[in-house]
Design an enzyme around this catalytic site. Structure first.
Site, short mmCIF file in Angstrom:
data_model
loop_
_atom_site.label_atom_id
_atom_site.label_comp_id
_atom_site.label_asym_id
_atom_site.label_seq_id
_atom_site.Cartn_x
_atom_site.Cartn_y
_atom_site.Cartn_z
N GLN A 1 0.82 -1.21 0.00
CA GLN A 1 0.00 0.00 0.00
C GLN A 1 0.85 1.27 0.00
O GLN A 1 0.47 2.28 -0.56
CB GLN A 1 -0.95 -0.01 1.20
N HIS B 1 1.60 3.01 -3.34
CA HIS B 1 0.57 3.77 -4.05
C HIS B 1 0.90 5.25 -4.15
O HIS B 1 0.74 5.87 -5.20
CB HIS B 1 -0.78 3.63 -3.32
N GLU C 1 -9.26 1.74 6.08
CA GLU C 1 -9.78 1.31 4.78
C GLU C 1 -9.59 -0.19 4.63
O GLU C 1 -10.52 -0.93 4.32
CB GLU C 1 -9.04 2.06 3.67
N HIS C 2 -8.35 -0.65 4.81
CA HIS C 2 -8.03 -2.08 4.75
C HIS C 2 -7.52 -2.53 6.11
O HIS C 2 -6.60 -1.91 6.67
CB HIS C 2 -6.91 -2.36 3.72
N ASP D 1 -7.53 -6.03 -3.78
CA ASP D 1 -7.33 -5.01 -4.81
C ASP D 1 -7.67 -5.53 -6.21
O ASP D 1 -8.03 -4.75 -7.09
CB ASP D 1 -5.88 -4.52 -4.80
N HIS E 1 -54.53 18.07 6.67
CA HIS E 1 -54.08 16.69 6.51
C HIS E 1 -55.21 15.73 6.88
O HIS E 1 -55.51 14.79 6.15
CB HIS E 1 -52.86 16.41 7.42
#
Length: 434
Positions: free
Chosen positions: A263, A266, A332-333, A366, A425
């Site tokens: 990761q 990235h 996230e992961h 992924d 109503h």
């Protein structure tokens, strides 16, 4: 090399843990004004603005913003055989997993002649954004398009930045992935301008405004989504990728380091965090990171990410403490490399996607796990979920009462409408019994 946070002997509360969490310094608001100006330019000048922005930000002026379908077909034919096979298998797996995410229509009887139906309707059109900067994410084509197709979305448009290395065309692997999925409305446009084009349409390109925009991107893409939210729906304001690994003394330091690096490569702002109750493992992982960095193609990028404030090795007293830290982080992961990953999973509440055991790395998710890799970042997993078929569906309630069913609740409606000083109503119901 990566910093160490020693929380052994401490019992911080949730707010204290949140303050300790290593985070990248990403402020979307700093890019909001610039994104808004680029969107306004596209809204005013359409294709000309997109061409000018491509020249300015991507270093190339594409020969055309809308990609010729023949070029998409050619990209499919030109795919490397191994890449094509992998994409086709990813499509198959994500399609199977996405089908399980489509809720069933339900009918709830509430009394004689009184029924409420729940149905799910797909949005009419979607704009998918696929980045093409540091990496051409053909896998993101699969992860965004497949669940939209499974949900029943009729019109899907795809945007990706023009590539100087390919004469201003969209990256051929991204085009090939789009072609495999039958997406023939592809546009060579990137950044905030692309998001603006999706939101407001570009008639000269045959691009109508979409209902929902999905897909990852940099801070300007995230800012653009914030600007157009309300004009269109958005999936999320995605930030830099994150991995948090909970590991005990039995974990393999080589594998933990490899997953952190996967990761970190990235982006310089990627977050890589190890939480462990085993100091000896922590030391071994640091040594492995140094060793494996030398063999990593994007070593400088990965080293910057590991050296940043957003990455850390966190020492805790035990696995329950590691789980509390993870929940405060809401990664996230999340990888669970412990002796009892299922037992550790029972302690976890907040994460985008969770990978159990040493043979379920984030890299699997992924590409070919079948799960979706478009996931909440920056702690948003506390209140939001990853992309799924359900994200492209809107729940609608259908109310079906006959005369007897309405008569049964007539007095209650009258009482409540009078109590709220909204007597018309109640009148609207009473008149049906005059």
């Amino acid at each position: 090399m990566i910093q160490t946070l020693d929380l052994r002997g401490a019992r911080p509360g949730r707010a204290d843990l949140a303050a300790l969490v290593p985070r990248a310094q990403v402020d979307v608001t700093t890019a909001t004004d610039a994104a808004a100006a680029l969107i306004a330019d596209v809204r005013d000048r359409g294709e000309a603005a997109l061409l000018d922005q491509a020249e300015r930000f991507d270093g190339v002026r594409p020969p055309a913003v809308r990609v010729d379908p023949a070029a998409i077909d050619a990209a499919v034919e030109g795919l490397d055989a191994g890449v094509r096979a992998a994409l086709e298998e990813a499509i198959r797996r994500v399609r199977l997993a996405s089908r399980a995410q489509v809720p069933s229509a339900t009918v709830t009887p509430l009394g004689d002649g009184a029924v409420v139906e729940q149905r799910w309707q797909p949005v009419g059109s979607v704009g998918v954004y696929v980045p093409g900067g540091k990496a051409a994410l053909a896998s993101s084509v699969v992860m965004n398009v497949v669940p939209a197709q499974v949900a029943g979305v009729d019109a899907i448009a795809l945007a990706s930045p023009p590539q100087a290395a390919f004469g201003g065309a969209v990256h051929p692997t991204i085009l090939g992935a789009a072609g495999l999925l039958g997406v023939d409305r592809v546009f060579a446009m990137g950044g905030a301008g692309a998001i603006g084009a999706f939101a407001y349409g570009v008639p000269a390109l045959g691009l109508e405004p979409v209902d929902l925009v999905t897909g990852p991107g940099n801070v300007f893409v995230a800012a653009a989504k914030r600007v157009v939210r309300g004009v269109v729906g958005i999936d999320a304001e995605a930030g830099p990728t994150e991995i948090l690994v909970i590991a005990d003394a039995g974990a393999d330091a080589r594998l933990v380091a490899a997953d952190l690096l996967s990761q970190a490569e990235h982006d310089e702002l990627a977050s890589a965090v190890l939480v462990t109750d085993a100091p000896e493992l922590a030391r071994a992982v640091v040594a492995e990171l140094e060793r494996q960095l030398g063999a990593t193609v994007h070593r400088e990028r990965a080293r910057t990410a590991l050296d940043g404030r957003q990455s850390a090795i966190v020492l805790v007293d035990d696995i329950p403490s590691a789980a509390r830290f993870s929940d405060a982080y809401a990664p996230e992961h999340l990888e669970l490399q412990t002796a009892d990953p299922d037992g550790t999973l029972a302690l976890i509440h907040d994460a985008g996607a969770i990978f159990l055991g040493a043979t379920s790395p984030v890299s699997l998710g992924d590409y070919l796990a079948g799960s979706n890799h478009v996931l909440p970042t920056g702690g948003q997993a506390r209140f939001s979920a990853g992309l799924s078929a359900a994200a492209f569906l809107r729940p609608q309630q259908v109310i079906r009462y006959d005369r007897a069913g309405l008569a049964a609740v007539r007095r209650g409606i009258r009482a409540l409408s009078d109590a709220e000083q909204l007597p018309a109503h109640g009148d609207a119901v009473d008149r049906r019994f005059d």
